[in-house]
Design an enzyme around this catalytic site. Structure first.
Site, PDB file in Angstrom:
ATOM      1  N   HIS A 239      -4.202  -4.813 -12.406  1.00  0.00           N
ATOM      2  CA  HIS A 239      -5.047  -3.332 -11.032  1.00  0.00           C
ATOM      3  C   HIS A 239      -3.378  -3.827 -11.015  1.00  0.00           C
ATOM      4  O   HIS A 239      -2.992  -2.417 -10.200  1.00  0.00           O
ATOM      5  CB  HIS A 239      -5.140  -4.212  -9.830  1.00  0.00           C
ATOM      6  CG  HIS A 239      -4.276  -5.194  -8.950  1.00  0.00           C
ATOM      7  ND1 HIS A 239      -2.814  -6.276  -9.914  1.00  0.00           N
ATOM      8  CD2 HIS A 239      -3.423  -5.059  -7.912  1.00  0.00           C
ATOM      9  CE1 HIS A 239      -2.037  -6.725  -8.660  1.00  0.00           C
ATOM     10  NE2 HIS A 239      -2.833  -6.374  -7.725  1.00  0.00           N
ATOM     11  N   GLY A 240      -2.178  -3.729 -11.710  1.00  0.00           N
ATOM     12  CA  GLY A 240      -0.566  -3.042 -11.808  1.00  0.00           C
ATOM     13  C   GLY A 240       0.264  -3.664 -12.278  1.00  0.00           C
ATOM     14  O   GLY A 240       0.403  -4.227 -13.398  1.00  0.00           O
ATOM     15  N   ALA A 241       1.919  -3.260 -11.910  1.00  0.00           N
ATOM     16  CA  ALA A 241       2.910  -4.369 -12.382  1.00  0.00           C
ATOM     17  C   ALA A 241       2.585  -5.380 -12.432  1.00  0.00           C
ATOM     18  O   ALA A 241       3.183  -6.445 -12.943  1.00  0.00           O
ATOM     19  CB  ALA A 241       4.303  -3.398 -12.245  1.00  0.00           C
TER      20      ALA A 241
ATOM     21  N   HIS B 127       0.549  -0.978   0.195  1.00  0.00           N
ATOM     22  CA  HIS B 127       0.143   0.094   0.199  1.00  0.00           C
ATOM     23  C   HIS B 127       0.742   0.911  -0.134  1.00  0.00           C
ATOM     24  O   HIS B 127       1.868   1.216   0.440  1.00  0.00           O
ATOM     25  CB  HIS B 127      -1.118  -0.179   1.308  1.00  0.00           C
ATOM     26  CG  HIS B 127      -1.738  -0.991   0.840  1.00  0.00           C
ATOM     27  ND1 HIS B 127      -2.638  -1.015   2.098  1.00  0.00           N
ATOM     28  CD2 HIS B 127      -2.995  -1.441   0.081  1.00  0.00           C
ATOM     29  CE1 HIS B 127      -3.133  -2.474   1.895  1.00  0.00           C
ATOM     30  NE2 HIS B 127      -3.424  -2.622   0.681  1.00  0.00           N
ATOM     31  N   PHE B 128       0.251   1.975  -0.452  1.00  0.00           N
ATOM     32  CA  PHE B 128       1.252   3.642  -0.875  1.00  0.00           C
ATOM     33  C   PHE B 128       0.022   4.614  -1.314  1.00  0.00           C
ATOM     34  O   PHE B 128      -0.735   4.394  -1.562  1.00  0.00           O
ATOM     35  CB  PHE B 128       2.414   3.448  -2.404  1.00  0.00           C
ATOM     36  CG  PHE B 128       1.755   2.843  -3.144  1.00  0.00           C
ATOM     37  CD1 PHE B 128       1.505   4.109  -3.745  1.00  0.00           C
ATOM     38  CD2 PHE B 128       1.466   1.759  -4.087  1.00  0.00           C
ATOM     39  CE1 PHE B 128       0.811   4.941  -5.511  1.00  0.00           C
ATOM     40  CE2 PHE B 128       1.192   2.041  -5.024  1.00  0.00           C
ATOM     41  CZ  PHE B 128       0.482   2.885  -5.557  1.00  0.00           C
ATOM     42  N   ILE B 129       0.770   6.099  -0.839  1.00  0.00           N
ATOM     43  CA  ILE B 129       0.375   7.128  -0.892  1.00  0.00           C
ATOM     44  C   ILE B 129       1.548   7.608  -2.065  1.00  0.00           C
ATOM     45  O   ILE B 129       2.574   7.703  -1.493  1.00  0.00           O
ATOM     46  CB  ILE B 129       0.543   8.415   0.070  1.00  0.00           C
ATOM     47  CG1 ILE B 129      -0.561   7.454   0.959  1.00  0.00           C
ATOM     48  CG2 ILE B 129      -0.603   9.686  -0.497  1.00  0.00           C
ATOM     49  CD1 ILE B 129      -0.945   8.183   2.228  1.00  0.00           C
TER      50      ILE B 129
ATOM     51  N   SER C 141       3.062   5.465 -13.863  1.00  0.00           N
ATOM     52  CA  SER C 141       1.143   5.055 -13.329  1.00  0.00           C
ATOM     53  C   SER C 141       0.840   5.272 -14.357  1.00  0.00           C
ATOM     54  O   SER C 141       0.942   5.970 -15.411  1.00  0.00           O
ATOM     55  CB  SER C 141       0.953   5.004 -11.969  1.00  0.00           C
ATOM     56  OG  SER C 141       1.622   5.321 -10.643  1.00  0.00           O
TER      57      SER C 141
ATOM     58  N   LYS D 186       5.272   4.679   1.482  1.00  0.00           N
ATOM     59  CA  LYS D 186       4.832   3.683   1.767  1.00  0.00           C
ATOM     60  C   LYS D 186       4.233   3.292   3.221  1.00  0.00           C
ATOM     61  O   LYS D 186       4.645   3.901   3.689  1.00  0.00           O
ATOM     62  CB  LYS D 186       5.985   3.039   1.353  1.00  0.00           C
ATOM     63  CG  LYS D 186       6.703   3.371   0.307  1.00  0.00           C
ATOM     64  CD  LYS D 186       6.003   1.955  -0.780  1.00  0.00           C
ATOM     65  CE  LYS D 186       5.881   0.611  -0.717  1.00  0.00           C
ATOM     66  NZ  LYS D 186       4.306   0.360  -0.129  1.00  0.00           N
TER      67      LYS D 186
ATOM     68  N   HIS E 139     -10.201  -4.211  -7.282  1.00  0.00           N
ATOM     69  CA  HIS E 139      -9.529  -4.803  -7.281  1.00  0.00           C
ATOM     70  C   HIS E 139      -9.308  -6.139  -6.732  1.00  0.00           C
ATOM     71  O   HIS E 139      -8.469  -7.521  -7.756  1.00  0.00           O
ATOM     72  CB  HIS E 139      -7.993  -4.485  -8.020  1.00  0.00           C
ATOM     73  CG  HIS E 139      -6.850  -4.310  -7.015  1.00  0.00           C
ATOM     74  ND1 HIS E 139      -6.198  -2.781  -7.051  1.00  0.00           N
ATOM     75  CD2 HIS E 139      -6.427  -4.906  -5.628  1.00  0.00           C
ATOM     76  CE1 HIS E 139      -5.198  -2.857  -6.353  1.00  0.00           C
ATOM     77  NE2 HIS E 139      -5.646  -3.737  -5.389  1.00  0.00           N
TER      78      HIS E 139
END
Length: 391
Positions: free
Chosen positions: A317-319, A153-155, A300, A390, A261
């Site tokens: 949903h991402g890499a 999880h991140f900002i 992103s 993070k 997701h």
């Protein structure tokens, strides 16, 4: 997209690189007698628990808690601001915005000392009569609301190609979703043994049939967790906007984009109703605005779904992980990761070997992932990171 048949079940795959653990989980999924049409693997797919992360599974008349996972409703949100990144000094960024965010948003396992206002919680749910785990956890959940969590999880603060500042958040339902997911997976496992289910217990995919009471109970709790995860991201975003507004008072914010997701939903595909499980995969119906994040230090993307029926109208949903957490910590160079991020001018979150499991080297190349799903989504906006916090 590649197509293979395993145990008479068709697997349609957009993934270019799948680890051995993930391959075995695909084989396990192909043992299930209630798979509808085919199994879809997104380009970020990698081994999970029971079902690959980045997998899409449609079923007839059953739900599988482990095909949703324990961070129910986990997802992304993003907001474009009126701030020009070139106007941000390092002092404003570091001492104003980033410091303010860290003061307002508990990270990792931290939570608020006091319960957050009921107005920020999901509305319209009859918790007492329809839930067991949520009802038991609701007071604790109010302290978790507006907190980031740990793991991946991140900002992130980002710049679009026109130079505007964006805010992006990846977070989920915190301990609430974990408690619900584990409770119903264990209950399903116990019931499957009692019912002499044909699904082998060792593949960790116990089911709850549609007509069972336990199905209704799980569905109600899952839907609450999805709503709670959205409320969590919304409150985090609200408080970040307050921080930026305090530092730069004239800032305007566009409406929030949100996409989950980890969930299951009743949908109609190929002319029939079915239950679609998305575990680390997002909805990509025609026109749906989505978010596909890269790893720390990579781009992103804000996307638009193309409604491809072969993926059950889904996308990545991402890499997606390239290395397990243990492999990343044991094989990646800490100094190389730090040097690369600093050379890009990114305020990053890699400080020690423990942080390598979420470094760029642990993930697949996001541009290769995007190229592999050009028939699932089109890119609307590219975002490059300027600062990462993070969990």
């Amino acid at each position: 997209m590649n197509e293979t048949i395993i145990n008479n079940v068709t697997v349609k795959s957009w993934v270019t690189e799948l680890d051995e653990h993930g391959r075995q989980e695909v084989i396990n999924l192909c043992q299930l007698p209630f798979v509808y049409r085919h199994i879809a693997l997104m380009p970020d797919a990698h081994g999970g628990k029971g079902m690959p992360i980045g997998g899409v599974l449609a079923t007839k008349n059953v739900v599988i808690p482990n095909a949703v996972g324990v961070d129910i409703g986990c997802g992304m949100c993003a907001v474009k601001t009126s701030v020009r990144v070139d106007e941000l000094t390092q002092e404003v960024l570091r001492k104003g915005i980033l410091r303010g965010i860290r003061k307002q948003i508990p990270l990792g396992r931290d939570r608020h000392k006091t319960a957050q206002s009921e107005e920020f919680m999901p509305q319209g749910f009859d918790i007492e009569s329809t839930t067991t785990v949520v009802a038991r956890q609701i007071n604790a959940a109010r302290k978790q609301l507006g907190t980031l969590g740990g793991g991946n999880h991140f900002i992130e603060l980002q710049r679009d190609d026109e130079g505007y500042l964006w805010i992006m958040i990846h977070s989920g339902s915190r301990n609430l979703g974990k408690q619900v997911g584990e409770f119903y997976n264990q209950k399903a496992d116990m019931l499957n043994r009692r019912w002499f289910s044909s699904v082998p217990s060792e593949i960790a995919l116990p089911i709850l049939p549609v007509k069972s009471e336990e199905f209704s109970q799980y569905w109600a709790e899952m839907e609450y967790c999805v709503a709670f995860a959205l409320c969590n991201r919304r409150l985090i975003m609200h408080r970040i906007q307050e921080v930026i507004g305090d530092v730069m008072p004239d800032t305007r914010f566009e409406p929030m984009i949100n996409i989950a997701h980890n969930y299951a939903a009743w949908e109609n595909h190929f002319g029939e109703n079915c239950i679609v499980h998305r575990k680390g995969a997002t909805l990509a119906t025609a026109g749906t605005i989505g978010i596909i994040p890269g790893s720390q230090g990579t781009c992103s993307y804000i996307t638009e779904g193309l409604g491809n029926p072969e993926s059950f109208m889904s996308c990545s949903h991402g890499a997606g992980r390239r290395l397990s957490r243990t492999e990343a910590r044991n094989t990646l160079s800490l100094q190389e990761e730090i040097t690369r991020l600093e050379s890009m001018g990114i305020v990053h979150a890699v400080r020690s070997r423990a942080d390598l499991d979420e470094s760029t080297g642990a993930y697949k190349d996001i541009d290769e992932v995007m190229a592999a799903q050009s028939d699932l989504v089109r890119i609307r906006t590219r975002l490059t990171p300027i600062a990462v916090i993070k969990g």
